[in-house]
Motif scaffolding. Structure first.
Motif, PDB file in Angstrom:
ATOM      1  N   SER A  29       0.831  -1.192   0.000  1.00  0.00           N
ATOM      2  CA  SER A  29       0.000   0.000   0.000  1.00  0.00           C
ATOM      3  C   SER A  29       0.872   1.250   0.000  1.00  0.00           C
ATOM      4  CB  SER A  29      -0.882  -0.020   1.253  1.00  0.00           C
ATOM      5  OG  SER A  29      -1.414   1.244   1.514  1.00  0.00           O
ATOM      6  N   GLU A  30       0.327   2.343  -0.483  1.00  0.00           N
ATOM      7  CA  GLU A  30       1.026   3.634  -0.450  1.00  0.00           C
ATOM      8  C   GLU A  30       1.373   4.041   0.978  1.00  0.00           C
ATOM      9  OE1 GLU A  30       1.881   5.932  -2.998  1.00  0.00           O
ATOM     10  OE2 GLU A  30       1.528   4.239  -4.332  1.00  0.00           O
ATOM     11  N   GLU A  31       0.576   3.571   1.949  1.00  0.00           N
ATOM     12  CA  GLU A  31       0.787   3.932   3.354  1.00  0.00           C
ATOM     13  C   GLU A  31       1.602   2.879   4.109  1.00  0.00           C
ATOM     14  OE1 GLU A  31      -2.774   3.429   2.459  1.00  0.00           O
ATOM     15  OE2 GLU A  31      -2.552   5.319   1.388  1.00  0.00           O
ATOM     16  N   MET A  32       2.177   1.933   3.394  1.00  0.00           N
ATOM     17  CA  MET A  32       2.896   0.833   4.033  1.00  0.00           C
ATOM     18  C   MET A  32       3.858   1.322   5.108  1.00  0.00           C
ATOM     19  SD  MET A  32       3.729  -2.329   4.303  1.00  0.00           S
ATOM     20  CE  MET A  32       5.013  -3.521   4.440  1.00  0.00           C
ATOM     21  N   GLU A  33       3.789   0.679   6.290  1.00  0.00           N
ATOM     22  CA  GLU A  33       4.726   0.931   7.383  1.00  0.00           C
ATOM     23  C   GLU A  33       5.429  -0.376   7.677  1.00  0.00           C
ATOM     24  OE1 GLU A  33       2.385   2.351  10.632  1.00  0.00           O
ATOM     25  OE2 GLU A  33       1.919   4.233   9.648  1.00  0.00           O
ATOM     26  N   PHE A  34       6.761  -0.323   7.746  1.00  0.00           N
ATOM     27  CA  PHE A  34       7.538  -1.547   7.923  1.00  0.00           C
ATOM     28  C   PHE A  34       8.657  -1.292   8.913  1.00  0.00           C
ATOM     29  CE2 PHE A  34      10.998  -4.389   6.234  1.00  0.00           C
ATOM     30  CZ  PHE A  34      10.434  -5.567   6.674  1.00  0.00           C
ATOM     31  N   PHE A  35       8.826  -2.229   9.853  1.00  0.00           N
ATOM     32  CA  PHE A  35       9.897  -2.082  10.824  1.00  0.00           C
ATOM     33  C   PHE A  35      10.695  -3.371  10.937  1.00  0.00           C
ATOM     34  CE2 PHE A  35      12.099  -1.688  14.837  1.00  0.00           C
ATOM     35  CZ  PHE A  35      12.591  -0.403  14.722  1.00  0.00           C
ATOM     36  N   ALA A  48       9.567   3.428  11.820  1.00  0.00           N
ATOM     37  CA  ALA A  48       9.229   2.562  10.693  1.00  0.00           C
ATOM     38  C   ALA A  48       9.574   3.232   9.371  1.00  0.00           C
ATOM     39  CB  ALA A  48       7.739   2.227  10.736  1.00  0.00           C
ATOM     40  N   TYR A  49       9.801   2.417   8.363  1.00  0.00           N
ATOM     41  CA  TYR A  49       9.914   2.895   6.994  1.00  0.00           C
ATOM     42  C   TYR A  49       8.478   3.038   6.492  1.00  0.00           C
ATOM     43  CZ  TYR A  49      14.773   1.297   7.225  1.00  0.00           C
ATOM     44  OH  TYR A  49      16.093   1.117   7.574  1.00  0.00           O
ATOM     45  N   VAL A  50       8.143   4.172   5.856  1.00  0.00           N
ATOM     46  CA  VAL A  50       6.757   4.444   5.481  1.00  0.00           C
ATOM     47  C   VAL A  50       6.649   4.744   3.993  1.00  0.00           C
ATOM     48  CG1 VAL A  50       4.755   5.933   5.888  1.00  0.00           C
ATOM     49  CG2 VAL A  50       6.263   5.332   7.789  1.00  0.00           C
ATOM     50  N   GLY A  51       5.668   4.111   3.355  1.00  0.00           N
ATOM     51  CA  GLY A  51       5.360   4.370   1.952  1.00  0.00           C
ATOM     52  C   GLY A  51       6.431   3.879   1.001  1.00  0.00           C
ATOM     53  N   PRO A  52       6.188   4.066  -0.300  1.00  0.00           N
ATOM     54  CA  PRO A  52       7.145   3.602  -1.311  1.00  0.00           C
ATOM     55  C   PRO A  52       8.541   4.187  -1.113  1.00  0.00           C
ATOM     56  CG  PRO A  52       5.067   4.189  -2.339  1.00  0.00           C
ATOM     57  CD  PRO A  52       4.967   4.618  -0.903  1.00  0.00           C
ATOM     58  N   SER A  53       8.631   5.469  -0.762  1.00  0.00           N
ATOM     59  CA  SER A  53       9.958   6.063  -0.574  1.00  0.00           C
ATOM     60  C   SER A  53      10.647   5.451   0.647  1.00  0.00           C
ATOM     61  CB  SER A  53       9.875   7.582  -0.442  1.00  0.00           C
ATOM     62  OG  SER A  53       9.154   7.941   0.714  1.00  0.00           O
ATOM     63  N   GLY A  54       9.872   5.127   1.674  1.00  0.00           N
ATOM     64  CA  GLY A  54      10.436   4.477   2.856  1.00  0.00           C
ATOM     65  C   GLY A  54      10.952   3.086   2.539  1.00  0.00           C
ATOM     66  N   LEU A  55      10.204   2.346   1.711  1.00  0.00           N
ATOM     67  CA  LEU A  55      10.649   1.007   1.333  1.00  0.00           C
ATOM     68  C   LEU A  55      11.894   1.084   0.454  1.00  0.00           C
ATOM     69  CD1 LEU A  55       7.187  -0.654   0.728  1.00  0.00           C
ATOM     70  CD2 LEU A  55       8.693  -0.938   2.701  1.00  0.00           C
ATOM     71  N   MET A 101      18.969 -17.699  10.773  1.00  0.00           N
ATOM     72  CA  MET A 101      18.153 -17.887  11.971  1.00  0.00           C
ATOM     73  C   MET A 101      16.674 -17.892  11.639  1.00  0.00           C
ATOM     74  SD  MET A 101      18.965 -14.104  13.316  1.00  0.00           S
ATOM     75  CE  MET A 101      18.572 -12.712  12.282  1.00  0.00           C
ATOM     76  N   PRO A 102      15.909 -18.490  12.551  1.00  0.00           N
ATOM     77  CA  PRO A 102      14.462 -18.389  12.394  1.00  0.00           C
ATOM     78  C   PRO A 102      14.038 -16.945  12.631  1.00  0.00           C
ATOM     79  CG  PRO A 102      15.011 -19.540  14.431  1.00  0.00           C
ATOM     80  CD  PRO A 102      16.296 -19.257  13.722  1.00  0.00           C
ATOM     81  N   ALA A 103      12.961 -16.570  11.997  1.00  0.00           N
ATOM     82  CA  ALA A 103      12.393 -15.233  12.180  1.00  0.00           C
ATOM     83  C   ALA A 103      10.897 -15.345  11.917  1.00  0.00           C
ATOM     84  CB  ALA A 103      13.025 -14.229  11.224  1.00  0.00           C
ATOM     85  N   ALA A 104      10.208 -14.269  12.224  1.00  0.00           N
ATOM     86  CA  ALA A 104       8.774 -14.228  11.944  1.00  0.00           C
ATOM     87  C   ALA A 104       8.398 -12.811  11.558  1.00  0.00           C
ATOM     88  CB  ALA A 104       7.985 -14.697  13.160  1.00  0.00           C
ATOM     89  N   TRP A 105       7.315 -12.725  10.852  1.00  0.00           N
ATOM     90  CA  TRP A 105       6.772 -11.452  10.409  1.00  0.00           C
ATOM     91  C   TRP A 105       5.294 -11.435  10.722  1.00  0.00           C
ATOM     92  CZ3 TRP A 105      10.058 -14.672   8.030  1.00  0.00           C
ATOM     93  CH2 TRP A 105      11.282 -14.173   7.571  1.00  0.00           C
ATOM     94  N   VAL A 115      -0.073  -3.435   4.262  1.00  0.00           N
ATOM     95  CA  VAL A 115      -0.185  -2.074   4.787  1.00  0.00           C
ATOM     96  C   VAL A 115       0.706  -1.855   6.009  1.00  0.00           C
ATOM     97  CG1 VAL A 115      -2.496  -1.641   3.874  1.00  0.00           C
ATOM     98  CG2 VAL A 115      -2.242  -2.606   6.161  1.00  0.00           C
ATOM     99  N   ARG A 116       1.113  -2.912   6.656  1.00  0.00           N
ATOM    100  CA  ARG A 116       1.989  -2.776   7.823  1.00  0.00           C
ATOM    101  C   ARG A 116       2.706  -4.108   8.017  1.00  0.00           C
ATOM    102  NH1 ARG A 116      -1.547  -0.721  11.105  1.00  0.00           N
ATOM    103  NH2 ARG A 116      -0.936   1.347  10.502  1.00  0.00           N
TER     104      ARG A 116
END
Length: 141
Positions: A29-35, A48-55, A101-105, A115-116
């Motif tokens: 999404s345009e509003e995507m938030e990712f940490f 968090a990284y936010v939106g396309p520019s953040g990604l 290593m194992p990880a989860a999302w 979106v997040r």
């Protein structure tokens, strides 16, 4: 597990592994938030990284910190709009060594777009947060 959910996750993870910014933008999404805590910590980022520019900034940070970073999903569970993905992270850098290593999302999905998302180095932490609030703020540690 829904096959369409895993297909969507695999599409995002493949795009990330290939550093395909167009495909990442197509599934987020345009509003995507990712940490992602490991990369954020390595570059001193606390938000968090936010939106396309953040990604896009995230991919730049990944290239700065890791010589190689690959993510692989293996299990998925859905709870409402959230997806819990269990898998592995393989990361390599001169400064941080090799991590396999194992990880989860935990992802929030709306209209077949992410979106997040939060990365959890400890899958048990992700399981504990799954189905709860993923609002911005203090994220995993």
């Amino acid at each position: 597990m829904h096959d369409s959910d895993m297909a969507l996750v695999e599409r995002l993870f493949d795009a990330f592994n290939n550093r395909d910014t167009e495909e990442i933008a197509a599934v987020c999404s345009e509003e995507m938030e990712f940490f992602p805590p490991a990369t954020a910590e390595a570059v001193g980022r606390k938000t968090a990284y936010v939106g396309p520019s953040g990604l896009y900034d995230y991919l730049i940070d990944v290239a700065e910190v890791w010589e190689e970073l690959q993510i692989t999903p293996s299990e998925l569970e859905r709870w409402g709009a959230q997806l819990l993905v269990l898998g592995r992270v393989y990361a390599r850098s001169r400064e941080h060594g090799i991590r396999d290593m194992p990880a989860a999302w935990v992802w929030e999905v709306r209209d077949e777009r992410f979106v997040r998302g939060v990365v959890f180095p400890d899958p048990e932490d992700a399981i504990a947060r799954f189905g709860g609030d993923l609002a911005p703020g203090p994220l995993p540690r």
